[in-house]
Design a protein around this motif. Structure first.
Motif, PDB file in Angstrom:
ATOM      1  N   ILE A  59       0.632  -1.286   0.087  1.00 17.68           N
ATOM      2  CA  ILE A  59      -0.063  -0.030  -0.035  1.00 17.68           C
ATOM      3  C   ILE A  59       0.822   1.270  -0.096  1.00 17.68           C
ATOM      4  O   ILE A  59       1.569   1.587  -1.019  1.00 17.68           O
ATOM      5  CB  ILE A  59      -1.068  -0.240   1.232  1.00 17.68           C
ATOM      6  N   ASP A  60       0.992   2.165   0.965  1.00 17.30           N
ATOM      7  CA  ASP A  60       1.813   3.012   0.992  1.00 17.30           C
ATOM      8  C   ASP A  60       3.196   2.815   1.878  1.00 17.30           C
ATOM      9  O   ASP A  60       3.129   1.948   2.707  1.00 17.30           O
ATOM     10  CB  ASP A  60       1.321   4.377   1.611  1.00 17.30           C
ATOM     11  N   ASN A  61       4.109   3.851   2.044  1.00 16.21           N
ATOM     12  CA  ASN A  61       5.270   3.775   2.612  1.00 16.21           C
ATOM     13  C   ASN A  61       4.985   3.475   4.162  1.00 16.21           C
ATOM     14  O   ASN A  61       5.939   2.652   4.664  1.00 16.21           O
ATOM     15  CB  ASN A  61       6.283   4.781   2.394  1.00 16.21           C
ATOM     16  N   ALA A  62       4.326   4.323   4.615  1.00 13.96           N
ATOM     17  CA  ALA A  62       4.140   4.314   6.152  1.00 13.96           C
ATOM     18  C   ALA A  62       3.483   3.088   6.593  1.00 13.96           C
ATOM     19  O   ALA A  62       3.894   2.406   7.668  1.00 13.96           O
ATOM     20  CB  ALA A  62       3.138   5.368   6.411  1.00 13.96           C
ATOM     21  N   ALA A  63       2.521   2.375   5.641  1.00 10.99           N
ATOM     22  CA  ALA A  63       2.121   1.126   5.849  1.00 10.99           C
ATOM     23  C   ALA A  63       2.961  -0.175   5.960  1.00 10.99           C
ATOM     24  O   ALA A  63       2.902  -0.923   6.824  1.00 10.99           O
ATOM     25  CB  ALA A  63       0.649   0.808   5.136  1.00 10.99           C
ATOM     26  N   GLU A  64       3.771  -0.135   4.796  1.00  7.08           N
ATOM     27  CA  GLU A  64       4.896  -0.949   4.703  1.00  7.08           C
ATOM     28  C   GLU A  64       6.068  -0.870   6.057  1.00  7.08           C
ATOM     29  O   GLU A  64       6.129  -1.929   6.675  1.00  7.08           O
ATOM     30  CB  GLU A  64       5.671  -0.752   3.262  1.00  7.08           C
ATOM     31  N   ARG A  65       6.221   0.197   6.198  1.00  8.84           N
ATOM     32  CA  ARG A  65       6.954   0.533   7.421  1.00  8.84           C
ATOM     33  C   ARG A  65       6.373   0.025   8.726  1.00  8.84           C
ATOM     34  O   ARG A  65       7.053  -0.687   9.376  1.00  8.84           O
ATOM     35  CB  ARG A  65       7.483   1.945   7.674  1.00  8.84           C
ATOM     36  N   MET A  66       5.359   0.187   8.763  1.00  3.94           N
ATOM     37  CA  MET A  66       4.511  -0.339  10.090  1.00  3.94           C
ATOM     38  C   MET A  66       4.570  -1.816  10.203  1.00  3.94           C
ATOM     39  O   MET A  66       4.838  -2.505  11.089  1.00  3.94           O
ATOM     40  CB  MET A  66       3.162   0.228  10.200  1.00  3.94           C
ATOM     41  N   ILE A  67       4.263  -2.450   8.856  1.00  3.54           N
ATOM     42  CA  ILE A  67       4.156  -4.037   9.034  1.00  3.54           C
ATOM     43  C   ILE A  67       5.667  -4.362   9.095  1.00  3.54           C
ATOM     44  O   ILE A  67       5.786  -5.651  10.022  1.00  3.54           O
ATOM     45  CB  ILE A  67       3.887  -4.507   7.508  1.00  3.54           C
ATOM     46  N   ALA A  68       6.612  -4.007   8.537  1.00  2.00           N
ATOM     47  CA  ALA A  68       7.977  -4.342   9.000  1.00  2.00           C
ATOM     48  C   ALA A  68       8.414  -4.387  10.457  1.00  2.00           C
ATOM     49  O   ALA A  68       9.011  -5.207  10.968  1.00  2.00           O
ATOM     50  CB  ALA A  68       8.907  -3.475   8.189  1.00  2.00           C
ATOM     51  N   GLU A  69       8.059  -3.126  11.114  1.00  2.53           N
ATOM     52  CA  GLU A  69       8.376  -3.082  12.557  1.00  2.53           C
ATOM     53  C   GLU A  69       7.611  -3.785  13.221  1.00  2.53           C
ATOM     54  O   GLU A  69       8.093  -4.550  14.250  1.00  2.53           O
ATOM     55  CB  GLU A  69       7.988  -1.595  12.846  1.00  2.53           C
ATOM     56  N   ALA A  70       6.145  -4.121  13.156  1.00  6.63           N
ATOM     57  CA  ALA A  70       5.086  -4.807  13.866  1.00  6.63           C
ATOM     58  C   ALA A  70       5.544  -6.298  13.952  1.00  6.63           C
ATOM     59  O   ALA A  70       5.610  -6.978  14.914  1.00  6.63           O
ATOM     60  CB  ALA A  70       4.060  -4.666  13.527  1.00  6.63           C
ATOM     61  N   ASN A  71       6.111  -6.609  12.498  1.00  7.96           N
ATOM     62  CA  ASN A  71       6.471  -8.234  12.375  1.00  7.96           C
ATOM     63  C   ASN A  71       7.594  -8.788  13.154  1.00  7.96           C
ATOM     64  O   ASN A  71       8.195  -9.583  13.166  1.00  7.96           O
ATOM     65  CB  ASN A  71       6.614  -8.548  10.845  1.00  7.96           C
ATOM     66  N   GLU A  72       8.505  -7.467  13.611  1.00  9.02           N
ATOM     67  CA  GLU A  72       9.576  -8.012  14.623  1.00  9.02           C
ATOM     68  C   GLU A  72       9.235  -8.408  15.842  1.00  9.02           C
ATOM     69  O   GLU A  72      10.005  -8.774  16.645  1.00  9.02           O
ATOM     70  CB  GLU A  72      10.574  -6.720  14.716  1.00  9.02           C
TER      71      GLU A  72
END
Length: 520
Positions: free
Chosen positions: A293-306
């Protein structure tokens, strides 16, 4: 009337009449010199047809797009105007939809093509409005492609209200000649009515209030498509999509394409990889994007998946997602999708009904109508001991509502959600697991029907495997080894390599079940 055999201008032999409109007739003609067939539109002379003929000629000579026929000749005599254009061999869409069943996947492809063609008109300098978008003006060719015909009332963007238009399809500012400035949103309105006609097989009605009621109550329209139609046909132009580009983006999201994902999906592979426990029936909930979707959403997924332990988001993972939601850095659509998924996580996994209610209340029930049921269930869960009957009644209403949705992923995810909610009653005296089994079997039969008929094509095997897995476990718990073995064997055949853990669990259960069966 042009008679068969008549030769026009020494070149075009009339073969037969193939169409008729309010002010014109269309004939199939053959070029006597080269044998090619053409469409000849004839408009008898009067004040209106002079304008219509000149307007259509002026519009068509400007166009170079595969969705529109080319004009190749035009002239006037004492009888009227003649316009010769490409002959589009096929049938009008109103007739085609009466005799042929069309999958939703094909409808979405057609909507994308039509939207692109209308956007092409709007992007001309100066812009052109089509102003007569309806089933009868769309031709379906033998190869399945569409063509738009009849530019009789297409007009410049700056022209004010016209008396021309088709009742039901034409926007109020056009059909009622209110003197308002027409713009792209006038065609957006007609596009919404066209979507309604294509998905229901019924023409729209002129009474806009009645039409909105029909759209809201039509059970065969999926929720996301219903939302798009309603966003097209608002009487207030400012409440419609501002142009065909934005409308095309919304349609593209129905098929999971474009910049934004249509919805955050529950990862069935991850969910099924563990044994069913608790209210949700699984120990882990992990969300993945159908498309970036957008960069903020991608960044959020990456951080949360940690912050995933044993396949489940930790409190820190949920805190990260909620922080992004409340920070305002996500676009509206992404924010709402994540909010919906977080609310379900609080409800189904963490059983924190107060927090779940807070997030469900952030949602627009027009876009996420399921949230109305979840809000009621949240309140009932907080007073569960006193409201068991109300809880069950709400689940029954939720299930009836879900069966009225269109055949899409929301419908099949909801079957799982409702089964999970029945599972919450497992510790309650007098609970009958047949209710949960019944929901899953209904979902399984519903899904198989939709896939068989081509009504649903997105992720049938994924949902089917999860239904079968759950039914195997439930029938094992209920002591029905025959059904447990049958469902388990079917589930294993459908599970993909990413579901190895779930497949191993079911295989182990099957070994035990077969051993007991052999001993009897």
């Amino acid at each position: 009337m042009l008679s068969s055999g008549l030769i026009l201008r020494g070149r075009y032999r009339i073969l037969r009449q193939i169409g008729r409109g309010g002010t014109s007739s269309v004939f199939l003609a053959e070029d006597v010199s080269i044998g090619k067939k053409w469409a000849v539109k004839f408009l008898p002379c009067d004040d209106d047809t002079v304008w219509l003929a000149q307007n259509e000629i002026n519009m068509m000579i400007m166009l170079d797009h595969e969705m529109f026929p080319r004009i190749v000749d035009a002239w006037q005599d004492e009888e009227g105007y003649y316009i010769v254009s490409d002959y589009i061999e096929g049938t009008t869409l109103d007739r085609a939809l009466c005799t042929n069943k069309v999958s939703r996947k094909m409808l979405i492809e057609w909507w994308m093509d039509i939207a692109a063609a209308i956007k092409y008109l709007h992007d001309r300098k100066p812009s052109i409005l089509y102003l007569d978008l309806k089933l009868e003006n769309i031709m379906l060719k033998a190869d399945g492609s569409l063509r738009l015909i009849d530019f009789g009332i297409a007009g410049r963007i700056a022209e004010r209200g016209s008396l021309y238009g088709t009742p039901g399809y034409a926007a109020p500012e056009q059909y009622y000649n209110r003197g308002e400035l027409l713009d792209e949103r006038t065609d957006v309105f007609a596009f919404g009515m066209l979507m309604y006609a294509m998905i229901t097989g019924r023409p729209p009605v002129p009474d806009l209030k009645e039409q909105e009621k029909l759209v809201r109550e039509e059970r065969g329209i999926p929720g996301r498509i219903r939302t798009i139609i309603l966003n097209c046909i608002s009487e207030d132009k400012d409440e419609r999509y501002p142009g065909m580009g934005e409308l095309a983006d919304a349609i593209r999201m129905l098929k999971g394409g474009g910049k934004k994902a249509a919805r955050i999906r529950l990862s069935l592979a991850a969910a099924a990889a563990v044994t069913a426990i608790g209210i949700f029936g699984i120990a882990a909930v992990r969300y993945v994007l159908a498309e970036p979707i957008d960069n903020a959403a991608e960044r959020m997924i990456a951080e949360a998946n940690e912050h995933i332990v044993d396949g489940e988001y930790t409190e820190e993972g949920i805190r990260i997602i909620c922080g992004y939601i409340e920070s305002g850095c996500l676009d509206d659509d992404s924010c709402m999708r994540f909010t919906y998924e977080v609310a379900k996580n609080y409800f189904l996994v963490r059983r924190n009904y107060r927090e779940a209610l807070r997030y469900f209340e952030m949602l627009d029930t027009e876009v996420y109508p399921e949230s109305a049921y979840y809000k009621q269930l949240c309140r009932l869960q907080m007073t569960f001991e006193n409201d068991r009957e109300d809880y069950v009644r709400c689940l029954e209403e939720f299930n009836r509502y879900n069966k009225g949705l269109g055949y899409d992923g929301v419908r099949y995810e909801n079957y799982l959600m409702i089964a999970n909610l029945y599972d919450a009653l497992i510790s309650v005296e007098g609970y009958d697991p047949k209710q949960e089994i019944g929901v899953l079997e209904d979902g399984l039969h519903d899904l198989r029907y939709a896939v068989r008929e081509g009504l649903y094509t997105d992720d049938g095997p994924g949902y089917e495997a999860e239904y079968l897995r759950r039914l195997c476990i439930l029938y094992e718990d209920a002591g029905d080894r025959t059904k447990a073995i049958s469902y388990g064997e079917q589930a294993v055949r459908l599970m993909d390599p990413g579901q190895a853990g779930a497949a191993d669990d079911i295989k182990s259960r099957l070994e035990v079940l077969r051993t007991h069966a052999d001993k009897q």
